[in-house]
Motif scaffolding. Sequence first.
Motif, mmCIF file in Angstrom:
data_model
loop_
_atom_site.group_PDB
_atom_site.id
_atom_site.type_symbol
_atom_site.label_atom_id
_atom_site.label_comp_id
_atom_site.label_asym_id
_atom_site.label_seq_id
_atom_site.Cartn_x
_atom_site.Cartn_y
_atom_site.Cartn_z
ATOM 1 N N PRO A 130 2.772 6.049 -10.093
ATOM 2 C CA PRO A 130 4.029 6.462 -10.030
ATOM 3 C C PRO A 130 4.578 7.515 -10.946
ATOM 4 O O PRO A 130 5.537 8.062 -10.532
ATOM 5 N N VAL A 131 3.974 7.496 -12.201
ATOM 6 C CA VAL A 131 4.497 8.408 -13.262
ATOM 7 C C VAL A 131 3.952 9.964 -13.025
ATOM 8 O O VAL A 131 4.648 10.825 -13.060
ATOM 9 N N CYS A 132 2.618 10.090 -12.946
ATOM 10 C CA CYS A 132 1.968 11.343 -13.060
ATOM 11 C C CYS A 132 1.300 11.728 -11.709
ATOM 12 O O CYS A 132 0.596 12.652 -11.632
ATOM 13 N N SER A 133 1.391 10.963 -10.504
ATOM 14 C CA SER A 133 0.943 11.015 -9.398
ATOM 15 C C SER A 133 -0.723 11.095 -9.154
ATOM 16 O O SER A 133 -1.082 11.488 -8.380
ATOM 17 N N HIS A 134 -1.217 10.714 -10.412
ATOM 18 C CA HIS A 134 -2.985 10.805 -10.250
ATOM 19 C C HIS A 134 -3.380 9.480 -9.591
ATOM 20 O O HIS A 134 -2.554 8.366 -9.383
ATOM 21 N N ARG A 135 -4.467 9.585 -8.809
ATOM 22 C CA ARG A 135 -5.046 8.829 -7.857
ATOM 23 C C ARG A 135 -6.406 8.483 -8.486
ATOM 24 O O ARG A 135 -7.118 9.500 -8.935
ATOM 25 N N TRP A 136 -6.619 7.185 -8.372
ATOM 26 C CA TRP A 136 -8.109 6.719 -8.805
ATOM 27 C C TRP A 136 -8.660 5.527 -7.978
ATOM 28 O O TRP A 136 -8.059 4.939 -7.254
ATOM 29 N N LYS A 137 -10.022 5.376 -8.028
ATOM 30 C CA LYS A 137 -10.799 4.473 -7.231
ATOM 31 C C LYS A 137 -11.233 3.668 -8.353
ATOM 32 O O LYS A 137 -11.708 4.185 -9.315
ATOM 33 N N VAL A 138 -11.494 2.500 -7.954
ATOM 34 C CA VAL A 138 -12.132 1.301 -8.888
ATOM 35 C C VAL A 138 -13.438 0.698 -8.127
ATOM 36 O O VAL A 138 -13.152 0.610 -7.055
ATOM 37 N N ASN A 139 -14.290 0.311 -9.108
ATOM 38 C CA ASN A 139 -15.445 -0.619 -8.613
ATOM 39 C C ASN A 139 -14.855 -2.255 -8.559
ATOM 40 O O ASN A 139 -13.660 -2.304 -8.852
ATOM 41 N N ASP A 140 -15.726 -2.836 -7.863
ATOM 42 C CA ASP A 140 -15.383 -4.328 -7.785
ATOM 43 C C ASP A 140 -15.046 -4.909 -9.214
ATOM 44 O O ASP A 140 -13.944 -5.420 -9.363
ATOM 45 N N ALA A 141 -15.782 -4.796 -10.201
ATOM 46 C CA ALA A 141 -15.890 -5.144 -11.494
ATOM 47 C C ALA A 141 -15.590 -6.539 -11.879
ATOM 48 O O ALA A 141 -15.000 -6.735 -12.896
ATOM 49 N N ARG A 142 -15.782 -7.508 -11.139
ATOM 50 C CA ARG A 142 -15.402 -9.038 -11.353
ATOM 51 C C ARG A 142 -16.476 -9.505 -12.193
ATOM 52 O O ARG A 142 -16.373 -10.356 -13.121
#
Length: 153
Positions: A130-142
Amino acid sequence: MPSIASLLNSIISDFPALNFAPGDNFYWSPDNNTVYYAQDSKDTASLLHELAHGILDHTGYSRDIQLIEMERDAWDYAVTLLGPRYGAIIEDSTVQGGLDSYRDWLHARSSCPACNATGFQTKKYQYNCPVCSHRWKVNDARLCGLKRYSIKN
């Protein structure tokens, strides 16, 4: 506190619809309806916690916060119902330590890789800042290391 072996015998008898198998760690697998347990461990709290996931039929989640809710619900069930049933006392520090690991996991996933602000999840495996409008994906990483990938506009 009962031993893992005696506790397992009782649990297997009490919950014939669930499968139990030795593994490297304690975890619930909804894919094969199995509670995995670390054979050489004395950690009855984790065994009861993973059993609670099975009893509560925790099968999946679409938002990361739902995983935190499932973890909390499984710990609550283990502490209030399973612990007393099997004569096991589950310390609050054990519960909070388990929940902290998932809180840390969620915080790391939701931290914007561009500005480090806390982002919000827009769909499974995707966050926006919400601050810089960057978007990212993450892996499952559990069970493995967290990876965050920037999404190009």
